[in-house]
Design a protein around this motif. Sequence first.
Motif, PDB file in Angstrom:
ATOM      1  N   UNK A  99      52.239  92.958 -14.311  1.00  0.00           N
ATOM      2  CA  UNK A  99      50.921  92.372 -14.084  1.00  0.00           C
ATOM      3  C   UNK A  99      50.813  92.029 -12.605  1.00  0.00           C
ATOM      4  N   UNK A 100      49.603  91.944 -12.144  1.00  0.00           N
ATOM      5  CA  UNK A 100      49.376  91.515 -10.767  1.00  0.00           C
ATOM      6  C   UNK A 100      49.454  89.994 -10.704  1.00  0.00           C
ATOM      7  N   UNK A 101      49.942  89.448  -9.612  1.00  0.00           N
ATOM      8  CA  UNK A 101      49.948  87.994  -9.460  1.00  0.00           C
ATOM      9  C   UNK A 101      48.540  87.417  -9.614  1.00  0.00           C
ATOM     10  N   UNK A 102      48.462  86.270 -10.236  1.00  0.00           N
ATOM     11  CA  UNK A 102      47.177  85.613 -10.445  1.00  0.00           C
ATOM     12  C   UNK A 102      47.206  84.767 -11.696  1.00  0.00           C
ATOM     13  N   UNK A 103      46.033  84.286 -12.082  1.00  0.00           N
ATOM     14  CA  UNK A 103      45.958  83.455 -13.272  1.00  0.00           C
ATOM     15  C   UNK A 103      44.583  82.856 -13.458  1.00  0.00           C
ATOM     16  N   UNK A 104      44.537  81.823 -14.232  1.00  0.00           N
ATOM     17  CA  UNK A 104      43.271  81.206 -14.598  1.00  0.00           C
ATOM     18  C   UNK A 104      42.639  80.392 -13.483  1.00  0.00           C
ATOM     19  N   UNK A 105      41.308  80.443 -13.450  1.00  0.00           N
ATOM     20  CA  UNK A 105      40.538  79.622 -12.522  1.00  0.00           C
ATOM     21  C   UNK A 105      40.447  78.227 -13.136  1.00  0.00           C
ATOM     22  N   UNK A 106      40.789  77.211 -12.344  1.00  0.00           N
ATOM     23  CA  UNK A 106      40.758  75.833 -12.822  1.00  0.00           C
ATOM     24  C   UNK A 106      39.476  75.146 -12.377  1.00  0.00           C
ATOM     25  N   UNK A 107      39.082  74.110 -13.083  1.00  0.00           N
ATOM     26  CA  UNK A 107      37.823  73.403 -12.808  1.00  0.00           C
ATOM     27  C   UNK A 107      37.743  72.873 -11.380  1.00  0.00           C
ATOM     28  N   UNK A 108      38.866  72.493 -10.807  1.00  0.00           N
ATOM     29  CA  UNK A 108      38.828  71.938  -9.453  1.00  0.00           C
ATOM     30  C   UNK A 108      39.003  72.983  -8.351  1.00  0.00           C
ATOM     31  N   UNK A 109      39.093  74.272  -8.699  1.00  0.00           N
ATOM     32  CA  UNK A 109      39.126  75.327  -7.678  1.00  0.00           C
ATOM     33  C   UNK A 109      37.742  75.448  -7.057  1.00  0.00           C
ATOM     34  N   UNK A 110      37.671  75.454  -5.742  1.00  0.00           N
ATOM     35  CA  UNK A 110      36.384  75.503  -5.050  1.00  0.00           C
ATOM     36  C   UNK A 110      35.670  76.842  -5.200  1.00  0.00           C
TER      37      UNK A 110
END
Length: 147
Positions: free
Chosen positions: A31-42
């Motif tokens: 898999x490519x590096x990465x993950x879920x977007x969190x609520x506090x991500x701008x």
Amino acid sequence: MKQRVRAVLITPKNTMLAMRRIRPGIPDYWVLPGGGVEADDESLEAALLREVWEEIAGRAEITGLLYTVESNGEQQFVYLARIMEWNFDERSGPEFSRDDRGEYWLEEIQLSAEGLDAIDLKPEVIAVELRKALNDGRLAASVSIES
């Protein structure tokens, strides 16, 4: 809709960083590096930079959006990025402390059709888009690294 971000991280050697997943009873896949977007991500980009830091202790320079994948109520944004330095031993993501997640190994994959053919990159649609970008020159133009 849940959002995830992934990075095609291009190294100075014109390789791509990918995470080899090793799980009991399942053939290895990448898999490519990465993950879920969190609520506090701008922003999506901020989420991606956070994920790259957590997963490989690397600092990436995002060069553009390659592709958006939508399936099963989830959107994945796949970005192109340059990366000069990383330290997998310094990773800090929460998934690395869970025994039930299997093993993660960071590997450099040759950024070519042959390199992509040698691994089982998930989801497959990302591998298809990478092949298209290699063939039409979008990938090389987006991430050329000055020597």
